[in-house]
Design an enzyme around this catalytic site. Structure first.
Site, short mmCIF file in Angstrom:
data_model
loop_
_atom_site.label_atom_id
_atom_site.label_comp_id
_atom_site.label_asym_id
_atom_site.label_seq_id
_atom_site.Cartn_x
_atom_site.Cartn_y
_atom_site.Cartn_z
N HIS A 292 39.34 39.58 31.25
CA HIS A 292 40.77 39.77 31.98
C HIS A 292 41.75 40.38 30.78
O HIS A 292 43.07 41.08 30.95
CB HIS A 292 41.23 38.30 32.43
CG HIS A 292 40.49 38.15 33.90
ND1 HIS A 292 39.49 37.33 33.70
CD2 HIS A 292 40.63 38.89 35.04
CE1 HIS A 292 39.16 37.35 35.13
NE2 HIS A 292 39.65 38.18 35.80
N GLU B 96 41.12 35.82 42.01
CA GLU B 96 40.91 34.66 41.29
C GLU B 96 42.16 34.37 40.53
O GLU B 96 42.50 32.93 40.13
CB GLU B 96 39.73 34.52 40.40
CG GLU B 96 39.78 35.22 39.30
CD GLU B 96 39.36 36.76 39.50
OE1 GLU B 96 39.47 37.39 40.38
OE2 GLU B 96 38.44 37.12 38.63
N ASP C 171 44.80 45.57 53.12
CA ASP C 171 44.09 46.52 52.45
C ASP C 171 44.92 47.48 51.61
O ASP C 171 46.17 47.94 51.74
CB ASP C 171 43.46 47.36 53.65
CG ASP C 171 42.79 48.68 53.32
OD1 ASP C 171 42.87 49.33 52.00
OD2 ASP C 171 41.79 48.85 53.75
N ASP D 194 41.85 46.23 39.65
CA ASP D 194 40.73 45.12 39.42
C ASP D 194 39.91 45.14 40.58
O ASP D 194 39.73 44.17 41.40
CB ASP D 194 41.23 43.45 39.13
CG ASP D 194 40.15 42.66 38.63
OD1 ASP D 194 39.07 43.15 38.24
OD2 ASP D 194 40.49 41.52 38.51
#
Length: 647
Positions: free
Chosen positions: A257, A282, A345, A372
């Site tokens: 990250h 996450e 989306d 990501d």
């Protein structure tokens, strides 16, 4: 077969005793039935009948082999078949047992055996005078979730005792990260945090610790002259798996990250205030962005709210933004007032928000967009991935960026091969697609080794301005200064926020990211030649591809940046114009390749210092760039031949 007979032999079966022979044959029969269930009559084993080997990573219907060891038991239990059978009997109703345990061996230890449905079996083994119980369950057709439930029930029968366990898929040639990194590692400490299926994917979260240090101990006062090994506490790290493939691991998530976020954030000239994140459910990508004190708003577009909710509940380390809390109390990054979470989306969201690019105000665009997303390698397997890596989508992303905006994203698995026959060309197509939307010579590929991914991992930064491209080549001191200047002061406050400081990225780390891996650059340039059907241009060897000019010179961009910092007035403007002219391979940007005729022209008129000269030069360069819209010229020659050397 010999291997099956050897299995029975190694268990200590004495075939001279009739009763033991019957038990041995019963055990052998169970193994053979389990074997035949996975034989399709063609002579090939390993694939369930009527099915092909799966490549989806979904192991739910494969045959599972559970192995569980219990350490430190009393020898009274491990040497008594009656006590052991009584201890395990409550499990039988949960595994489809056909009858009760049969004593299959009692010489130099015990083996209790019970057949299961579909040719499976449950067996418990001990060795002579041992405090360890070995349990094996081979259960064809049982789902992974069912086997995990049985494992949990077995551990509950031995509460207070140390257990180690593993689950191995049998009868398949395909596995996934969940098995390779967690379930199939026998001595690994592992605790299941969550496991469920969302609308889009299977989500599994585990807390995992490496095999720990040990010390001797005793379970009871009886037979305490026989020590057992007691496991000490070790650090447990959370792991996230989607459809069985690892997404984040607490051991090295900072490596991934920080490599994804900070190079792009620092490339922005003035410090990003408005940032968009695509994916990253996450919350760790969001966490790194919120460490920048200039950031005023972060729009995070995530498809699966199941990942977000589970991460909040079970992996708070990944989305801990307490460093930004005014009262120093725990603050989840998703609750930071600067965060705007959009569940949906990403492709549709950007199309709806930036449909008419010309009408979008600059203030409504983003300084930095961070991707990501799923890996480009999955384009052929996941239908909606094609939309996320399409030319239309990247045009929308370019439109969504401000005039000085920066795009950064993860680009999948790295490669050490330079052969187009080895590397999937779809990755090179993605590189071409992205680089075409940014400044010539302003698309940079870099890589970082991520242990959990078992490979180097590609990232890319796209610059819309030459100032961004120049910042990419800042030296160690410049990067460290920018970090200290732009990050929230609490990020470096190790006393109060030890979790917040950067664990991987700094100026020295950034130096290794400045230049593209040579294998990748070769691949990209060769792919460009094959795609555009052009022969290599006249180009001297180096980490770049030159202009379609007969006479050129390569000037390291870093040297120009250092020179630029010490210049003022008209000379500085002229040098800036030359740097803007730089054309390099889309993978690099390390060199500014200038035509000698342009340098002579500028040098001859530099003393005049007039704005007209500079204006004419910039107009000429802009016209030349419009005539060659590609981000780099498709020339890949690296051989320094005699002609090139003479020139």
């Amino acid at each position: 077969t010999p291997s099956l007979l050897l299995t029975v032999f190694n268990m200590g079966v004495d075939v001279r005793q009739g009763t033991t022979l019957r038990s041995a044959l019963l055990l052998l029969f169970g193994y053979m039935v389990g074997y035949m269930v996975h034989w399709d009559g063609s002579g090939e084993t390993g694939i369930p009948r009527g099915e092909k080997a799966s490549t989806s990573g979904n192991m739910e219907q494969d045959t599972m082999h559970l192995k569980l060891d219990v350490l430190g038991l009393d020898t009274a239990l491990t040497t008594s078949p009656e006590m052991l059978a009584k201890k395990l009997k409550p499990i039988l109703s949960h595994v489809g047992a056909k009858g009760d345990f049969t004593l299959a061996r009692e010489h130099e230890g015990l083996t209790l055996f019970v057949p299961l449905s579909r040719g499976g079996h449950l067996a418990a083994h001990t060795t002579q005078n041992s405090r360890v119980l070995f349990i094996d369950m081979f259960n064809p057709g049982a789902s992974l979730s069912k086997v995990l439930q049985v494992r949990q029930q077995l551990q509950a029968r031995f509460t207070g005792f140390q257990t180690t366990w593993s689950i191995t898929p049998r009868g398949t040639m395909v596995t996934n990260d969940l098995f390779m990194q967690v379930l199939n590692v026998h001595n690994l400490r592992k605790i299941q945090l969550a496991s469920f299926k969302s609308k889009y994917q299977a989500i599994d979260m585990w807390s995992v610790g490496e095999p720990s240090l040990t010390e001797p101990g005793w379970r009871s006062e009886q037979d305490n002259e026989e020590p057992y090994v007691k496991q000490l506490k070790t650090k447990m790290d959370p792991q996230l798996f989607l459809d069985g493939w690892v997404q984040s691991n607490g051991v090295d998530e900072a490596v991934y990250h920080e490599s994804l976020v900070h190079p792009g954030m620092l490339a922005h000239e003035n410090g990003a205030e408005r940032v968009a994140i695509v994916g990253g459910g996450e919350g760790a990508t969001l966490r790194e962005v919120l460490k920048y004190k200039d950031v005023k708003e972060v729009v995070m577009v995530e498809l699966d709210d199941g990942v977000v909710k589970a991460s909040r509940d079970h992996m708070p380390e990944f989305n801990n933004c307490t460093f930004a809390s005014k009262n120093k109390k725990y603050l989840n990054c998703f609750d930071d007032p600067r965060t705007k979470l959009v569940i949906g989306d990403a492709s549709k969201w950007f199309k709806s928000k930036f449909q008419d690019c010309d009408s979008i105000k600059e203030k409504d665009k983003f300084d930095v967009i961070i991707l990501d997303l799923l890996d480009p390698e999955l384009l052929r397997e996941v239908p909606f991935a094609a939309e996320l890596y399409s030319k239309e989508f990247f045009k929308k992303l370019s439109c969504a960026l401000k005039d000085d905006g920066v795009l950064v994203g993860q680009l999948g698995e790295g490669s050490i091969s330079s052969s187009p026959d080895v590397v999937d060309p779809i990755k090179m197509e993605v590189f071409q697609t992205i680089s075409s939307e940014f400044l010539p010579g302003g698309f940079f590929i870099y890589e970082t080794y991520v242990r959990s991914f078992l490979n180097y991992w590609y990232f890319g930064v796209g610059c819309k301005t030459w100032k961004c491209a120049n910042r990419w080549h800042y030296n160690v001191e410049q990067i460290n200064y920018e970090l200290s200047d732009r990050l929230d002061p609490n990020v470096n406050n190790k006393e109060h926020f030890p979790f917040a400081n950067l664990k991987y990225f700094d100026g020295a780390t950034k130096q290794g990211m400045r230049y593209a891996p040579r294998a990748t650059e070769n691949l990209d340039c060769e792919f460009a030649m094959e795609t555009h059907h052009k022969a290599p241009a006249n180009s001297c060897s180096g980490r770049h591809i030159g202009l379609q000019k007969e006479f050129t010179v390569d000037v390291p961009r870093e040297a120009l940046v250092q020179t630029l910092n010490g210049m003022e007035g008209g000379d500085k403007k002229i040098l800036q114009a030359l740097m803007k002219q730089g054309r390099v391979c889309g993978m690099n940007g390390g060199y500014v390749k200038l035509g000698l005729d342009d340098i002579v022209k500028v040098a001859a008129t530099a003393s005049a210092g007039g704005d007209d000269v500079l204006s004419n030069l910039e107009s000429s360069l802009e016209a030349q760039q419009q005539a060659s819209p590609h981000s780099f010229d498709p020339a890949a020659s690296r051989n320094v031949d005699a002609t090139c050397t003479q020139k």
